[in-house]
Design an enzyme around this catalytic site. Structure first.
Site, PDB file in Angstrom:
ATOM      1  N   ASP A   1      -1.062  12.342  -2.697  1.00 60.47           N
ATOM      2  CA  ASP A   1      -1.538  14.525  -2.527  1.00 60.47           C
ATOM      3  C   ASP A   1      -1.849  13.396  -4.254  1.00 60.47           C
ATOM      4  O   ASP A   1      -0.511  13.631  -5.028  1.00 60.47           O
ATOM      5  CB  ASP A   1      -0.566  14.123  -2.011  1.00 60.47           C
TER       6      ASP A   1
ATOM      7  N   ASP B   1       5.247   4.660   3.223  1.00 60.97           N
ATOM      8  CA  ASP B   1       4.744   6.347   3.427  1.00 60.97           C
ATOM      9  C   ASP B   1       5.722   6.330   4.519  1.00 60.97           C
ATOM     10  O   ASP B   1       7.085   5.759   4.614  1.00 60.97           O
ATOM     11  CB  ASP B   1       3.732   6.277   4.262  1.00 60.97           C
TER      12      ASP B   1
ATOM     13  N   GLU C   1       0.863  -1.108   0.042  1.00 58.90           N
ATOM     14  CA  GLU C   1      -0.400  -0.074  -0.384  1.00 58.90           C
ATOM     15  C   GLU C   1       0.695   1.323  -0.308  1.00 58.90           C
ATOM     16  O   GLU C   1       2.211   1.389   0.721  1.00 58.90           O
ATOM     17  CB  GLU C   1      -1.118  -0.458   1.320  1.00 58.90           C
TER      18      GLU C   1
ATOM     19  N   ASP D   1     -10.405  10.537  -4.237  1.00 59.13           N
ATOM     20  CA  ASP D   1     -10.932  11.671  -4.114  1.00 59.13           C
ATOM     21  C   ASP D   1     -10.943  12.359  -5.494  1.00 59.13           C
ATOM     22  O   ASP D   1     -11.877  13.629  -5.589  1.00 59.13           O
ATOM     23  CB  ASP D   1     -11.002  12.112  -2.980  1.00 59.13           C
TER      24      ASP D   1
ATOM     25  N   THR E   1     -10.347   5.373   4.807  1.00 58.25           N
ATOM     26  CA  THR E   1      -8.884   5.505   5.696  1.00 58.25           C
ATOM     27  C   THR E   1      -9.586   6.743   6.131  1.00 58.25           C
ATOM     28  O   THR E   1     -10.371   7.790   6.405  1.00 58.25           O
ATOM     29  CB  THR E   1      -7.634   6.078   4.315  1.00 58.25           C
ATOM     30  N   TYR E   2      -8.500   7.575   6.817  1.00 61.15           N
ATOM     31  CA  TYR E   2      -8.520   9.039   7.561  1.00 61.15           C
ATOM     32  C   TYR E   2      -8.809   9.777   6.932  1.00 61.15           C
ATOM     33  O   TYR E   2      -9.696  10.724   6.853  1.00 61.15           O
ATOM     34  CB  TYR E   2      -7.107   9.805   8.346  1.00 61.15           C
ATOM     35  N   TYR E   3      -8.019   9.890   5.394  1.00 62.48           N
ATOM     36  CA  TYR E   3      -8.449  10.933   4.457  1.00 62.48           C
ATOM     37  C   TYR E   3     -10.067  10.779   3.688  1.00 62.48           C
ATOM     38  O   TYR E   3     -10.735  11.823   3.306  1.00 62.48           O
ATOM     39  CB  TYR E   3      -7.382  11.476   3.619  1.00 62.48           C
ATOM     40  N   GLU E   4     -10.185   9.406   3.046  1.00 63.45           N
ATOM     41  CA  GLU E   4     -11.469   8.960   2.433  1.00 63.45           C
ATOM     42  C   GLU E   4     -12.884   9.990   3.418  1.00 63.45           C
ATOM     43  O   GLU E   4     -13.193  10.312   3.102  1.00 63.45           O
ATOM     44  CB  GLU E   4     -11.686   7.584   2.710  1.00 63.45           C
TER      45      GLU E   4
HETATM   46  C1  LIG Z   1      -3.077  12.843   1.617  1.00 63.60           C
HETATM   47  S1  LIG Z   1      -2.034  11.340   2.601  1.00 63.60           S
HETATM   48  C2  LIG Z   1      -2.848  10.019   2.427  1.00 63.60           C
HETATM   49  C3  LIG Z   1      -2.714   8.786   3.328  1.00 63.60           C
HETATM   50  C4  LIG Z   1      -3.514   8.029   3.258  1.00 63.60           C
HETATM   51  N1  LIG Z   1      -3.557   6.630   2.625  1.00 63.60           N
HETATM   52  C5  LIG Z   1      -5.372   7.894   3.948  1.00 63.60           C
HETATM   53  O1  LIG Z   1      -6.342   7.488   2.610  1.00 63.60           O
HETATM   54  O2  LIG Z   1      -5.473   8.151   4.948  1.00 63.60           O
HETATM   55  C6  LIG Z   1      -0.445  10.565   1.612  1.00 63.60           C
HETATM   56  C7  LIG Z   1       0.092  10.568   2.131  1.00 63.60           C
HETATM   57  O3  LIG Z   1       0.775   9.902   1.020  1.00 63.60           O
HETATM   58  C8  LIG Z   1       2.460  10.622   1.645  1.00 63.60           C
HETATM   59  N2  LIG Z   1       3.439  10.397   0.510  1.00 63.60           N
HETATM   60  C9  LIG Z   1       3.438  11.583  -1.033  1.00 63.60           C
HETATM   61  N3  LIG Z   1       3.989  11.712  -1.029  1.00 63.60           N
HETATM   62  C10 LIG Z   1       5.108  10.186  -0.691  1.00 63.60           C
HETATM   63  C11 LIG Z   1       6.355  10.138  -1.080  1.00 63.60           C
HETATM   64  N4  LIG Z   1       6.807  10.058  -2.314  1.00 63.60           N
HETATM   65  N5  LIG Z   1       6.812   8.589  -0.349  1.00 63.60           N
HETATM   66  C12 LIG Z   1       6.697   8.289   0.454  1.00 63.60           C
HETATM   67  N6  LIG Z   1       5.421   8.915   1.134  1.00 63.60           N
HETATM   68  C13 LIG Z   1       4.432   9.905   0.687  1.00 63.60           C
HETATM   69  C14 LIG Z   1       2.013  11.126   2.790  1.00 63.60           C
HETATM   70  O4  LIG Z   1       3.313  11.468   3.886  1.00 63.60           O
HETATM   71  C15 LIG Z   1       1.184  11.302   2.822  1.00 63.60           C
HETATM   72  O5  LIG Z   1       1.118  10.366   4.606  1.00 63.60           O
END
Ligand SMILES: C[S@@+](CC[C@H](N)C(=O)[O-])C[C@H]1O[C@@H](n2cnc3c(N)ncnc32)[C@H](O)[C@@H]1O
Length: 214
Positions: free
Chosen positions: A117, A68, A43, A153, A193-196
């Site tokens: 992101d 992550d 994941e 999203d 998930t948290y973001y969902e």
């Molecule tokens: C919007 S959050 C989503 C987290 C989780 N999947 C959720 O749905 O709650 C995006 C995550 O991607 C990680 N992330 C973004 N670019 C990354 C990269 N190049 N390498 C590792 N992690 C990354 C960020 O640290 C962050 O925790």
């Protein structure tokens, strides 16, 4: 860094199911971490790890690794996995850009990318986790007939991804503009998930794309 984040960061390192750039496990995940030959699912951008935890509970005969860069977030999933005896889950704190340094070609069976992101700014296009630069790495890890799942999203990232996959040999297996419109939604897509949850509160439809390399 705030105190609680710092505490989680240092605790992350002490957990038995957490890894980082110092652990050179390329080609050794089955043998040294999971101690079985079950398929390994990644994941990417796992945040707190809700998705790999949920998938691990649904699929006890598969192994899951959440990736992550933020240890304080993965701390939540790692702690939950320990407390609930989920031995088929691990976490790896790395920059996803360097994925190929940590896994051997063919070592991975499937990839999930959960609410990455969207990076809408043009100069950041190469940081989108479904940019061709990343898709090529995923193909190297997975090989033919193995799938990538994207849940998002973001209309922008969804559109960008459907365009990106046109440039490579893939077969679309499922494409949903709003998962809630599907009857008999598969359990794997019901994991949230948290973001969902955050986007759902704003009534933003959750999109899903599954494709395999051919
Ligand atoms: C919007 S959050 C989503 C987290 C989780 N999947 C959720 O749905 O709650 C995006 C995550 O991607 C990680 N992330 C973004 N670019 C990354 C990269 N190049 N390498 C590792 N992690 C990354 C960020 O640290 C962050 O925790």
């Amino acid at each position: 860094m705030p105190k609680t984040k710092l505490k989680k960061f240092s605790q992350y390192e002490t957990f038995p199911n957490t890894y980082d750039a110092r652990n050179l496990l390329k080609g050794k995940w089955h043998q040294e971490v999971f101690k079985n030959n079950n398929p390994i699912v990644l994941e990417l951008a796992c945040g707190r790890g809700e998705y790999c935890i949920g998938l691990a509970q649904l699929n006890p005969n598969k192994n899951f690794i959440g990736l992550d860069v933020k240890a304080a977030r993965m701390w939540e999933g790692a702690k939950y996995a320990i407390e609930n005896h989920l031995n088929n889950v691990a976490f790896l704190r790395i920059q996803i850009d360097f994925l190929l340094d940590y896994f051997e070609a063919g070592e991975i069976d499937e990839i999930w990318i959960t609410f990455p992101d969207p990076q809408p700014q043009k100069p950041r296009a190469k940081q989108r986790l479904t940019h061709i630069k990343f898709l090529e790495k995923y193909f190297l890890l997975l090989g033919k007939f193995k799938s990538v799942n994207l849940k998002t999203d973001s209309d922008f990232l969804f559109q960008f991804t459907t365009e990106s996959v046109k440039d490579i040999n893939v077969q679309i297996q499922e494409l949903l503009f709003n998962i809630d419109d599907k009857e008999d939604l598969q359990d794997e897509l019901k994991i949230s998930t948290y973001y969902e949850k955050m986007w759902r509160e704003k009534n933003i439809p959750i999109k899903y794309l599954k494709f395999q390399f051919v």
